[in-house]
Design an enzyme around this catalytic site. Structure first.
Site, PDB file in Angstrom:
ATOM      1  N   SER A   9      -9.875   1.235   2.689  1.00 55.37           N
ATOM      2  CA  SER A   9      -8.996   2.069   1.901  1.00 55.37           C
ATOM      3  C   SER A   9      -7.883   1.313   1.178  1.00 55.37           C
ATOM      4  CB  SER A   9      -8.345   3.123   2.798  1.00 55.37           C
ATOM      5  OG  SER A   9      -7.477   2.509   3.743  1.00 55.37           O
ATOM      6  N   LYS A  18       0.859  -1.188   0.000  1.00 59.02           N
ATOM      7  CA  LYS A  18       0.000   0.000   0.000  1.00 59.02           C
ATOM      8  C   LYS A  18       0.895   1.236   0.000  1.00 59.02           C
ATOM      9  CE  LYS A  18      -4.023   1.754   2.642  1.00 59.02           C
ATOM     10  NZ  LYS A  18      -4.881   1.504   3.830  1.00 59.02           N
ATOM     11  N   SER A  21     -10.167  -1.252   6.765  1.00 55.14           N
ATOM     12  CA  SER A  21      -9.502  -0.992   5.481  1.00 55.14           C
ATOM     13  C   SER A  21      -8.702  -2.158   4.916  1.00 55.14           C
ATOM     14  CB  SER A  21      -8.585   0.218   5.601  1.00 55.14           C
ATOM     15  OG  SER A  21      -9.344   1.401   5.578  1.00 55.14           O
TER      16      SER A  21
END
Lengths: 545, 96
Positions: free
Chosen positions: A200, A125, A224
């Site tokens: 997310s 990420k 997330s």
């Protein structure tokens, strides 16, 4: 032998590798090859369909090379990325260099002694600091930021031999549940590209789902990791608060944020957690709790395991298919020898409101550092210091970070602190106490991950509350600091994935892995791939216009 | 709980966040909606309940005070929008 092996591997073509099994393999190892490359990879020869433990096995037995594996996932990125858009940055050159180093290590006399993730492609990420590679947290305010150091988790994955394929897309500063809030571009769900992948960590989930990486790393502040894992039909784990270091991780809400893995199959997540978990002198919030050997107990089954089912988590707005599939999954676990018990978590109903005070309050503090002085975007045209900060933040932040900065600043401001922030912290105590009570009589709690399957892009973007409701079943777990895992548990009537959430006691990720592994062993949902990930399907598709 | 556009201006100033006229009315509406959602919390009786700032009892974690190398200055400054003579350069804080 090593040189010969590498010479073949350099071609990076699937077809070459069969020769390697025949000619590049020491005779002494051949008799241990009860599982062949052909068994695992199938006639399509698609290495991107491998799980991490399968890849490890094949790499150690030199049935495949790390370079070949890197080429396979990079090829998959090239083929599918225009449809999925999982990445902000693809680091192909770095990946191939790391794969080359991995092949050198694997060509030694004892490949089994190489670090456990040697040669395995992983996506990060884009909020993990990576030395020399842009790290944006999905925000324009950090565009061009090149960290001078590695996050602890990145350093640990590096030491474990992993190959970094790129920096995955995300909602800006991890704020969002759809990856539409990225300052760069939205990511599409590989199962239906008109829908969101969740967020997310949507890029991390989509990358693994689409075979663009075998593993990925995300963060989970309110769901997330688990929610996008559920929406993309991959496994995703949020470890216990304090289990994994956040040093070098762009902060959102410091009392809630936790780093965790995505994988196809549960064992891959166990491999990643094994590599990254444990106390870190650079992060004083890591817990001095011993990290067990997760894979040594993952096959122990669920006989006698007590599973709690909280009625409060099967909410009114839940889609019928989601409820049905999650209840079927719980029955499957019961069929494997677990016992099922009703538990009550009455204060979880207030989890969302509690979270949306605490998280923005902490975010408004954490995001104060983006002021155009030390790094990131700067409004250099403004001559007044205050105006320059106002302008930098106005131009650099997207709508959702702005909303949360405003909300958090308000909740912490004079006259409102007690009514909002202190109140939320008190309710947090009650939410955690509910879990403590429940875990006095059960080992694991089972629930849905998301009340709905993946929604259409744009459907919730202008309605913050509707978007926040995506995380109603995952948020209380962060509020209580507990570990939670999402495992694929089927597909709804439209063919869209649904996930089962298993919540564990603090620092008891081992039991989550064990239960999730038993479940996936009794089902095959985790091995189903979205059509666009399958190489034969991709090959037949018209080039993206 | 309704936020007025003036409230929004005040909070934006505290947060050092420039906002447009459009932001002001949109934030007033959206934040009011979110705050409305929080009213259920206010109805809960939390008398005598201690607040939880973080979930585990880790307090004042100490480490040995040992000097170690830090990042070289040029690396620290490498991402700076403006620098001068080895320092971060900022706009004037005080008027001359």
């Amino acid at each position: 032998m090593g040189a010969f092996y590498l010479a073949i591997a350099e071609h990076g073509k699937v077809g070459n590798i069969r020769h390697m099994g025949a000619t590049g393999q020491p005779a002494g190892q051949t008799r241990h090859m009860h599982v062949t490359r052909e068994h695992l990879v199938g006639i399509s020869g698609d290495l991107t369909a491998l799980t991490a433990p399968e890849a490890r096995d094949l790499l150690v037995r030199r049935q495949i090379s790390a370079t070949e594996l890197a080429h396979a996932v990079l090829g998959q990125i090239e083929r599918t990325e225009t449809q999925v858009r999982s990445f902000i940055t693809v680091t192909a050159d770095e990946a191939l260099a790391q794969a080359h180093a991995a092949d050198l290590a694997l060509s030694g006399s004892d490949p089994g002694a190489t670090p456990p993730l040697t040669g395995i492609p992983i996506a990060l990420k884009d909020l993990f600091c990576t030395t020399g590679v842009q790290t944006t947290a999905g925000s324009r305010i950090l565009q061009g930021f090149i960290p001078p150091y590695d996050a602890t988790v990145v350093a640990r994955l590096r030491a474990a031999g992993a190959v970094f394929v790129g920096k995955a897309n995300m909602d800006e500063f991890a704020m969002g549940s759809s990856t539409e809030n990225s300052g760069y571009h939205p990511t599409h769900n590989p199962w239906d590209t008109s829908r969101v992948p969740g967020g997310s960590s949507g890029g991390s989930a989509a990358a693994v789902s689409a075979g663009q990486a075998l593993l990925s790393l995300g963060t989970d502040t309110g769901g997330s990791i688990r929610q996008p894992a559920s929406l993309c039909s991959v496994t995703g784990l949020k470890p216990t608060y304090g289990r994994v270091s956040r040093y070098g991780v762009v902060a959102f809400a410091s009392s809630l944020d936790q780093v965790g893995p995505f994988s196809i199959g549960v064992e891959g997540s166990a491999m990643v957690l094994q590599a990254i978990a444990g106390a870190d002198p650079m992060d004083a919030t890591t817990a001095p709790v011993a990290v067990p050997d997760y894979r040594s107990t993952i096959r122990d089954g669920v006989k006698g395991l007590r599973i709690g089912v909280p009625a409060e988590y099967f909410t009114a707005g839940m889609e019928p298919d989601v409820e049905r599939l999650v209840r079927e999954a719980i029955q499957t676990l019961q069929g494997l020898g677990a016992s099922v018990h009703p538990v009550s978590l009455p204060y979880s109903e207030h989890g969302l409101a509690t979270y949306y005070i605490i998280a923005p309050a902490e975010a408004s503090s954490n995001l104060s550092r983006y002021n155009g002085i030390k790094y990131g975007l700067a409004a250099l045209d403004e001559v007044d210091m205050t105006k320059a900060m106002d302008a930098t933040r106005q131009r650099g932040f997207g709508n959702e970070p702005k909303r949360r900065i405003m909300l958090g600043t308000y909740a912490l401001s004079s006259g409102y602190y007690d009514a909002y922030y202190r109140k939320a912290q008190q309710v947090r105590t009650l939410i955690k106490a509910d879990f403590d009570n429940a875990f006095a009589s059960v080992d694991v709690i089972a629930s849905p991950v998301s009340p709905t399957v993946a929604f259409k892009m744009g459907a919730r973007i202008d309605d913050p509350l509707a978007m926040y409701l995506s995380d109603v079943c995952t948020i209380p777990v962060n509020v209580a600091g507990l570990p939670g895992i999402s495992v694929p548990c089927g597909f709804d009537h439209q063919g869209l994935p649904v996930g089962l959430q298993l919540i564990g006691k603090a620092f008891d990720e081992a039991t989550l892995f064990r239960a999730a592994f038993a479940y996936e062993g009794a089902t095959s949902f985790h091995r189903q791939r979205p059509p666009l990930a399958r190489s034969e399907a991709s090959a037949n598709q018209a080039p993206h216009a | 709980m309704n936020l007025t556009p003036e409230d929004v201006d005040h909070v934006a100033t505290l947060a050092r966040l420039g906002i447009t006229a459009e932001d002001r009315s949109r934030f007033a509406e959206q934040l009011s909606g979110v705050l409305e959602h929080f009213r259920a919390l206010q109805a809960l009786d939390t008398t005598g309940i201690s607040p939880t700032a973080q979930v585990f009892d880790l307090h004042s974690v100490m480490r040995d005070d040992v000097a170690r190398p830090s990042l070289p200055r040029e690396q620290v400054l490498a991402n700076a929008p403006r620098q001068e003579d080895g320092f971060f350069r900022v706009q004037a804080v005080l008027e001359t």
